[in-house]
Design a protein around this motif. Structure first.
Motif, PDB file in Angstrom:
ATOM      1  N   MET A  50       8.165  24.241   8.915  1.00 15.64           N
ATOM      2  CA  MET A  50       7.157  25.182   8.916  1.00 15.64           C
ATOM      3  C   MET A  50       6.255  24.682   7.860  1.00 15.64           C
ATOM      4  N   CYS A  51       6.941  24.822   6.592  1.00 14.96           N
ATOM      5  CA  CYS A  51       6.215  24.629   5.464  1.00 14.96           C
ATOM      6  C   CYS A  51       5.577  23.281   5.199  1.00 14.96           C
ATOM      7  N   LYS A  52       6.107  22.305   5.591  1.00 14.62           N
ATOM      8  CA  LYS A  52       5.923  20.868   5.621  1.00 14.62           C
ATOM      9  C   LYS A  52       4.616  20.706   6.655  1.00 14.62           C
ATOM     10  N   MET A  53       4.580  21.223   7.752  1.00 14.90           N
ATOM     11  CA  MET A  53       3.655  21.059   8.688  1.00 14.90           C
ATOM     12  C   MET A  53       2.240  21.911   8.258  1.00 14.90           C
ATOM     13  N   TRP A  54       2.453  23.150   7.604  1.00 17.56           N
ATOM     14  CA  TRP A  54       1.501  23.760   7.179  1.00 17.56           C
ATOM     15  C   TRP A  54       0.825  23.006   6.052  1.00 17.56           C
ATOM     16  N   GLN A  55       1.475  22.479   5.265  1.00 19.54           N
ATOM     17  CA  GLN A  55       0.890  21.679   4.026  1.00 19.54           C
ATOM     18  C   GLN A  55       0.294  20.375   4.514  1.00 19.54           C
ATOM     19  N   GLY A  56       0.276  19.900   5.725  1.00 19.27           N
ATOM     20  CA  GLY A  56      -0.012  18.873   6.283  1.00 19.27           C
ATOM     21  C   GLY A  56       0.653  17.644   6.823  1.00 19.27           C
ATOM     22  N   HIS A  57       1.882  17.843   6.885  1.00 23.63           N
ATOM     23  CA  HIS A  57       2.883  16.724   7.063  1.00 23.63           C
ATOM     24  C   HIS A  57       2.654  16.494   8.714  1.00 23.63           C
ATOM     25  N   PRO A  58       2.665  15.571   9.138  1.00 23.04           N
ATOM     26  CA  PRO A  58       2.467  15.306  10.653  1.00 23.04           C
ATOM     27  C   PRO A  58       3.828  15.317  11.717  1.00 23.04           C
ATOM     28  N   ILE A  59       4.795  16.228  11.189  1.00 28.42           N
ATOM     29  CA  ILE A  59       5.938  16.181  12.115  1.00 28.42           C
ATOM     30  C   ILE A  59       5.606  16.454  13.425  1.00 28.42           C
ATOM     31  N   GLY A  60       6.439  15.531  14.274  1.00 30.50           N
ATOM     32  CA  GLY A  60       5.904  15.532  15.577  1.00 30.50           C
ATOM     33  C   GLY A  60       4.604  15.387  16.270  1.00 30.50           C
ATOM     34  N   ILE A  61       3.690  14.936  15.425  1.00 31.58           N
ATOM     35  CA  ILE A  61       2.505  14.633  15.776  1.00 31.58           C
ATOM     36  C   ILE A  61       2.165  13.144  15.737  1.00 31.58           C
ATOM     37  N   ASP A  62       1.623  12.388  16.878  1.00 32.72           N
ATOM     38  CA  ASP A  62       1.567  11.030  16.733  1.00 32.72           C
ATOM     39  C   ASP A  62       0.101  10.447  16.459  1.00 32.72           C
ATOM     40  N   HIS A  63      -0.640  11.220  15.796  1.00 31.88           N
ATOM     41  CA  HIS A  63      -1.907  10.676  15.383  1.00 31.88           C
ATOM     42  C   HIS A  63      -2.168  11.204  13.814  1.00 31.88           C
ATOM     43  N   MET A  64      -3.259  10.643  13.473  1.00 34.78           N
ATOM     44  CA  MET A  64      -3.699  11.099  12.107  1.00 34.78           C
ATOM     45  C   MET A  64      -4.082  12.551  11.809  1.00 34.78           C
ATOM     46  N   ILE A  65      -3.727  12.859  10.588  1.00 34.67           N
ATOM     47  CA  ILE A  65      -3.992  14.377  10.355  1.00 34.67           C
ATOM     48  C   ILE A  65      -5.024  14.421   9.034  1.00 34.67           C
ATOM     49  N   LEU A  66      -5.895  15.313   9.244  1.00 29.95           N
ATOM     50  CA  LEU A  66      -7.208  15.320   8.309  1.00 29.95           C
ATOM     51  C   LEU A  66      -6.852  16.297   7.134  1.00 29.95           C
ATOM     52  N   ASP A  67      -6.116  17.384   7.248  1.00 29.47           N
ATOM     53  CA  ASP A  67      -5.925  18.571   6.196  1.00 29.47           C
ATOM     54  C   ASP A  67      -4.773  19.581   6.378  1.00 29.47           C
ATOM     55  N   PHE A  68      -4.806  20.338   5.653  1.00 28.45           N
ATOM     56  CA  PHE A  68      -3.882  21.416   5.563  1.00 28.45           C
ATOM     57  C   PHE A  68      -4.081  22.134   7.152  1.00 28.45           C
ATOM     58  N   ALA A  69      -2.559  22.511   7.563  1.00 30.42           N
ATOM     59  CA  ALA A  69      -2.549  23.521   8.714  1.00 30.42           C
ATOM     60  C   ALA A  69      -2.727  22.675   9.851  1.00 30.42           C
ATOM     61  N   ASP A  70      -3.267  21.489  10.061  1.00 26.11           N
ATOM     62  CA  ASP A  70      -3.524  20.668  11.140  1.00 26.11           C
ATOM     63  C   ASP A  70      -2.760  20.490  12.219  1.00 26.11           C
ATOM     64  N   PRO A  71      -1.159  19.909  11.484  1.00 26.19           N
ATOM     65  CA  PRO A  71      -0.116  19.722  12.363  1.00 26.19           C
ATOM     66  C   PRO A  71       0.381  21.021  13.193  1.00 26.19           C
ATOM     67  N   ILE A  72       0.243  22.120  12.441  1.00 25.63           N
ATOM     68  CA  ILE A  72       0.694  23.495  13.201  1.00 25.63           C
ATOM     69  C   ILE A  72      -0.296  23.507  14.416  1.00 25.63           C
ATOM     70  N   TYR A  73      -1.734  23.415  14.079  1.00 30.45           N
ATOM     71  CA  TYR A  73      -2.621  23.711  15.125  1.00 30.45           C
ATOM     72  C   TYR A  73      -2.417  22.822  16.425  1.00 30.45           C
ATOM     73  N   PHE A  74      -2.121  21.543  15.854  1.00 27.85           N
ATOM     74  CA  PHE A  74      -1.896  20.596  17.296  1.00 27.85           C
ATOM     75  C   PHE A  74      -0.521  20.841  18.002  1.00 27.85           C
ATOM     76  N   HIS A  75       0.273  21.327  17.404  1.00 30.14           N
ATOM     77  CA  HIS A  75       1.580  21.943  18.204  1.00 30.14           C
ATOM     78  C   HIS A  75       1.342  23.194  18.919  1.00 30.14           C
ATOM     79  N   CYS A  76       0.252  24.029  18.461  1.00 25.97           N
ATOM     80  CA  CYS A  76      -0.225  25.367  19.106  1.00 25.97           C
ATOM     81  C   CYS A  76      -0.814  24.494  20.414  1.00 25.97           C
ATOM     82  N   LEU A  77      -1.557  23.765  20.293  1.00 21.23           N
ATOM     83  CA  LEU A  77      -2.297  23.195  21.411  1.00 21.23           C
ATOM     84  C   LEU A  77      -1.325  22.614  22.365  1.00 21.23           C
TER      85      LEU A  77
END
Length: 207
Positions: free
Chosen positions: A154-181
């Motif tokens: 959770m810490c890593k994804m909030w920080q912007g690490h794309p764990i479990g996301i197969d596309h690029m990330i622009l900023d803080f929190a975006d991986p969490i957001y895409f998982h929520c979608l």
């Protein structure tokens, strides 16, 4: 629940708190360093302070902030808990929390300002099909749409690490957001003329 983090920026945070309490009758949870706590502890009786004993992580980019977010936005909190985050450098010009609360009542799960992907202000080339994300300076989220994972991830994804996301990330929190979608979250982007930030074209020019 409303929270913010004020670390090594007590005078800036005080401006935010003064403007917030001018228009709102509710308190917030404030994560802060020792110096910030000493500057702010007697500011408002409705606020709750959590003094962080170790603020070294805040010197490493978004690491400290990500830890606070992972603690507050926990999928282990009661079902459908609604959490609101405010940056410490906001200035409120009128009552604004109801913009988020009303959207929750309308059935939205994530509410806040837009972070453009296709029309991002930095002109970063973005593949087709990636939706806009949410900015975190003034936003709310229901905990039931959060991904189930370890606190470390959770810490890593909030920080912007794309764990479990197969596309690029622009900023803080975006991986969490895409998982929520992926979990079916419904998003409401607030009007940039009301809360600042970007509009659909990526412009930060607003009222």
């Amino acid at each position: 629940m409303i929270f913010t983090e004020i670390v090594n920026c007590g005078p800036v945070g005080r401006i935010m708190l003064e403007s917030f309490h001018k228009y709102h009758d509710e308190g917030m949870t404030i994560f802060c360093g020792e110096n910030d706590y000493n500057q702010l502890k007697e500011f408002h009786h409705l606020d709750t302070f959590i003094e962080l004993k170790d603020i070294e992580a805040f010197k490493r980019g978004h690491a400290g902030t990500a830890q606070v977010f992972a603690h507050m936005f926990s999928p282990n909190l009661p079902h459908d808990e609604c959490i609101v985050h405010l940056d410490s450098d906001l200035v409120f010009k009128k009552e604004s929390i109801s913009l988020i609360e009303n959207a929750f009542d309308e059935g939205y799960d994530i509410v806040g300002s837009r972070r453009c992907y296709k029309n991002n202000p930095g002109k970063v080339p973005i593949p087709d099909g990636i939706p806009d994300a949410i900015s975190t300076y003034f936003f709310g989220m229901k905990t039931n749409v959060l991904p189930k994972c370890s606190f470390e991830d959770m810490c890593k994804m909030w920080q912007g690490h794309p764990i479990g996301i197969d596309h690029m990330i622009l900023d803080f929190a975006d991986p969490i957001y895409f998982h929520c979608l992926k979990n079916g979250a419904k998003t409401k982007f607030l009007d940039s003329d009301l809360v600042g930030g970007q509009n659909e074209q990526g412009s930060k020019v607003n009222k």
